[in-house]
Design an enzyme around this catalytic site. Structure first.
Site, PDB file in Angstrom:
ATOM      1  CD  GLU A 141      54.177  37.091  19.208  1.00 12.65           C
ATOM      2  OE1 GLU A 141      55.129  36.873  19.972  1.00 12.65           O
ATOM      3  OE2 GLU A 141      53.103  37.562  19.598  1.00 12.65           O
ATOM      4  CG  ASN A 198      64.993  37.432  21.123  1.00 11.91           C
ATOM      5  OD1 ASN A 198      64.272  36.459  21.299  1.00 11.91           O
ATOM      6  ND2 ASN A 198      64.533  38.563  20.653  1.00 11.91           N
ATOM      7  CD  GLU A 249      50.673  34.807  20.625  1.00 13.83           C
ATOM      8  OE1 GLU A 249      51.231  34.903  21.723  1.00 13.83           O
ATOM      9  OE2 GLU A 249      50.876  33.865  19.845  1.00 13.83           O
ATOM     10  CB  CYS A 263      61.667  40.461  17.220  1.00 14.55           C
ATOM     11  SG  CYS A 263      60.518  40.864  18.546  1.00 14.55           S
TER      12      CYS A 263
HETATM   13  P1  NAD Z   1      64.817  30.184  15.253  1.00 15.03           P
HETATM   14  O1  NAD Z   1      63.669  30.207  14.325  1.00 15.03           O
HETATM   15  O2  NAD Z   1      66.117  29.701  14.767  1.00 15.03           O
HETATM   16  O3  NAD Z   1      64.479  29.274  16.531  1.00 15.03           O
HETATM   17  C1  NAD Z   1      63.353  29.534  17.339  1.00 15.03           C
HETATM   18  C2  NAD Z   1      62.903  28.232  17.981  1.00 15.03           C
HETATM   19  O4  NAD Z   1      62.438  27.340  16.963  1.00 15.03           O
HETATM   20  C3  NAD Z   1      63.991  27.488  18.736  1.00 15.03           C
HETATM   21  O5  NAD Z   1      63.452  26.915  19.893  1.00 15.03           O
HETATM   22  C4  NAD Z   1      64.415  26.416  17.737  1.00 15.03           C
HETATM   23  O6  NAD Z   1      64.992  25.270  18.321  1.00 15.03           O
HETATM   24  C5  NAD Z   1      63.080  26.079  17.082  1.00 15.03           C
HETATM   25  N1  NAD Z   1      63.169  25.495  15.735  1.00 15.03           N
HETATM   26  C6  NAD Z   1      64.100  25.719  14.783  1.00 15.03           C
HETATM   27  N2  NAD Z   1      63.811  24.999  13.674  1.00 15.03           N
HETATM   28  C7  NAD Z   1      62.671  24.310  13.922  1.00 15.03           C
HETATM   29  C8  NAD Z   1      61.860  23.411  13.170  1.00 15.03           C
HETATM   30  N3  NAD Z   1      62.165  23.068  11.924  1.00 15.03           N
HETATM   31  N4  NAD Z   1      60.748  22.905  13.751  1.00 15.03           N
HETATM   32  C9  NAD Z   1      60.406  23.261  15.013  1.00 15.03           C
HETATM   33  N5  NAD Z   1      61.139  24.106  15.778  1.00 15.03           N
HETATM   34  C10 NAD Z   1      62.253  24.638  15.239  1.00 15.03           C
HETATM   35  O7  NAD Z   1      64.935  31.673  15.845  1.00 15.03           O
HETATM   36  P2  NAD Z   1      66.029  32.202  16.851  1.00 15.03           P
HETATM   37  O8  NAD Z   1      67.326  32.347  16.130  1.00 15.03           O
HETATM   38  O9  NAD Z   1      65.988  31.424  18.106  1.00 15.03           O
HETATM   39  O10 NAD Z   1      65.429  33.653  17.189  1.00 15.03           O
HETATM   40  C11 NAD Z   1      65.696  34.791  16.432  1.00 15.03           C
HETATM   41  C12 NAD Z   1      64.551  35.091  15.493  1.00 15.03           C
HETATM   42  O11 NAD Z   1      63.341  35.248  16.237  1.00 15.03           O
HETATM   43  C13 NAD Z   1      64.711  36.401  14.742  1.00 15.03           C
HETATM   44  O12 NAD Z   1      64.288  36.224  13.417  1.00 15.03           O
HETATM   45  C14 NAD Z   1      63.769  37.348  15.475  1.00 15.03           C
HETATM   46  O13 NAD Z   1      63.310  38.445  14.707  1.00 15.03           O
HETATM   47  C15 NAD Z   1      62.662  36.430  15.830  1.00 15.03           C
HETATM   48  N6  NAD Z   1      61.859  36.952  16.936  1.00 15.03           N
HETATM   49  C16 NAD Z   1      60.610  37.435  16.678  1.00 15.03           C
HETATM   50  C17 NAD Z   1      59.848  37.976  17.707  1.00 15.03           C
HETATM   51  C18 NAD Z   1      58.471  38.543  17.467  1.00 15.03           C
HETATM   52  O14 NAD Z   1      57.773  38.795  18.435  1.00 15.03           O
HETATM   53  N7  NAD Z   1      58.056  38.737  16.232  1.00 15.03           N
HETATM   54  C19 NAD Z   1      60.375  38.008  19.002  1.00 15.03           C
HETATM   55  C20 NAD Z   1      61.653  37.511  19.218  1.00 15.03           C
HETATM   56  C21 NAD Z   1      62.385  36.974  18.185  1.00 15.03           C
END
Ligand code: NAD
Length: 475
Positions: free
Chosen positions: A253, A154, A456, A287
């Site tokens: 996060e 995102n 963080e 997020c």
């Molecule tokens: P996601 O969890 O699908 O993927 C995030 C990353 O993790 C990607 O690089 C993906 O390839 C990797 N990944 C996926 N499965 C994995 C596994 N089993 N092992 C290791 N790596 C793995 O999330 P997304 O769809 O890319 O992002 C959206 C989500 O992120 C939403 O839930 C959003 O709320 C959250 N988010 C949180 C924050 C925060 O600061 N709290 C900030 C931005 C986004």
């Protein structure tokens, strides 16, 4: 595409691995190919990072590291337009957003940790504390070692650098794995780190998917000492399992289902304008975006009408990141239309151009759903906000605090005493009063409950990415 998508391992670029398509979400076309790292390449990257810990990087002083982080920031600044173009191409987000938020924040991430480190001076990492009983105690702060940084799609560059900068500031080496959907700015960052003079192997980059692919292989790798992850809560669970076997520390996060509270005494102009921002920035794919808004009953109808009217005026917004994500968001909207009320949006916009093949969803305001409805309970991560009325402060707090998540919340009120009562009582990591997403990078950032582990920002990041050690010398 300004730069081909390549891995960066041990100071060398490499495009090996089975390619998968990179799709422009604004028009649905495949625009490039991304090489998927093999397990062997991930292993090479971790080994390169381990090797670099033993190399010259290990002897760099905090002042040296501070200088090179500023050089990385300078490098992003010099290639600002390239970064903006790559971020927009991968995410489809409006240029203004990338040029005012994503790329400036990436620069600020490097500068903030460089300054923090310089401000602490060379010696403040070693604090002498004689105990008066014939011994001198002091603390030595050491890097954790090899840190895996796994980031989402995102805010690709912003969230990657938010962890890479403090990890490097504290002397670690990094293997980064950006989202498979948005790999481009990470490649530019690799070029910039090389230009800035970061020794080979200190920053490494591998591409690929998460489960059963580069992400998982990285988190399971015994050579990875700590994992810093931003993404979905469910992914956090999987990564924690992978880290548990070797007790590797994690900083997470995660997702949110952020609430906003609008009290009847609020400045409604500001609350409406603020909610348009908090619900629809980057089409709700931040997020911190507000997905549930509770409005005190006397102003509910007026607020709902004004928010719906402002929402209908929105244009120039970006698409959902993928067809799959668009379909997921539309699935929620279909259920909401049956079970509740659609006050604005609710469908797919028609543009009469290329964008009709993209993954757009209209900014949408909903009402009338019960608190246990999936639209009100689950993270949608799209341009969707649900409104519900409340009658008392206690009820407002109970509604906001319900559910598994606890990332961020907003409170709109002109009553100072109420603001100070309500904000700290919210079960979240960050509460904003009469604003949204106003950030000072020194403040603690993170979530409670299913929204994260650890904090963080500022010293909190330096603490996570380093290990304090006590030395006691008998005098
Ligand atoms: P996601 O969890 O699908 O993927 C995030 C990353 O993790 C990607 O690089 C993906 O390839 C990797 N990944 C996926 N499965 C994995 C596994 N089993 N092992 C290791 N790596 C793995 O999330 P997304 O769809 O890319 O992002 C959206 C989500 O992120 C939403 O839930 C959003 O709320 C959250 N988010 C949180 C924050 C925060 O600061 N709290 C900030 C931005 C986004």
């Amino acid at each position: 595409m300004s730069t081909p998508v390549r891995h960066y391992v041990g100071g060398g670029f490499d495009a090996c691995g089975d390619p998968f398509p990179l799709v422009d979400p604004a028009c649905g076309r495949t625009v490039a190919e991304v090489p998927a790292a093999s397990a062997t390449l991930v292993d090479r990257a971790v080994n390169a990072a381990r090797e670099a810990l033993r190399g010259p990087w290990g002897a760099w002083s905090p002042a040296d590291r501070s200088r090179v982080l500023h050089l990385v920031a300078d490098g992003i600044e010099r290639r600002f337009e390239e970064f903006v173009a790559a971020e927009c191409a991968d995410t489809g987000k409006p240029r203004e957003l990338a040029a005012t938020v994503d790329v400036p924040r990436a620069i600020a991430n490097f500068r903030a940790y460089a300054d923090l480190l310089a401000g602490r001076g060379e010696h403040s990492w070693h604090t002498g504390t004689p105990d008066g009983r014939g011994a001198l105690n002091y603390t030595v702060r050491k890097p954790l070692g090899v840190v895996a940084v796994i980031s989402p799609w995102n805010l690709p560059l912003l969230l990657l650098t938010w962890k890479v900068a403090p990890a490097l500031a504290t002397g670690n080496t990094v293997v980064a794995k950006p989202s498979e959907l948005t790999p481009s700015t990470a490649c530019l960052l690799a070029e910039v780190t090389a230009e800035a003079g970061l020794p080979d192997g200190v920053f490494n980059l591998v591409h690929g998917e998460g489960a059963n692919a580069a992400g998982q292989w990285l988190t399971e790798h015994p050579g990875v000492d700590a994992i810093a992850f931003t993404g979905e809560s469910g992914t956090g669970t999987s990564i924690m399992r992978a880290a548990a076997d070797r007790l590797a520390p994690v900083s997470f996060e995660l997702g949110g289902k952020n609430a906003g509270l609008v009290f009847a005494d609020a400045d409604l102009d500001e609350a409406v304008a603020g909610t348009v921002r908090s619900a629809f920035t980057h089409s709700g794919q931040v997020c911190l975006c507000t997905e549930r808004l509770y409005v005190e009953r006397p102003v509910f109808d007026e607020f709902a009408a004004r928010l719906a009217a402002e929402t209908r005026k929105l244009d120039g917004y970006g698409p959902m990141i993928s067809a799959a994500h668009r379909d997921k968001v539309l699935g929620y909207l279909t259920r909401a239309a049956v079970d509740g009320e659609v006050l604005a949006g609710g469908g797919v916009p028609r543009f009469g151009d290329d964008r009709d093949q993209g993954f757009f969803v209209e900014p949408t305001v909903l009402a009338g759903l019960s608190e246990d409805h999936p639209v009100v309970r689950e993270e949608i991560f799209g341009p969707v906000v649900h409104l519900a009325p409340f009658d008392t402060e206690e009820e407002a707090l109970a509604l906001a605090n319900a559910g598994p998540y606890g990332l961020a919340a907003t409170v709109w009120t002109r009553d100072l005493a109420r603001a100070h009562r309500v904000a700290p009582a919210l079960e979240v990591g960050i509460a904003w009063v009469n604003t949204w997403n106003l950030r000072d990078l020194r403040t603690p950032f993170g979530g409670v409950k299913a929204s994260g582990i650890g904090r963080e920002g500022g010293d909190h990041s330096l603490d996570f990415f380093s290990e304090p050690m006590n030395v006691c010398v008998k005098l």
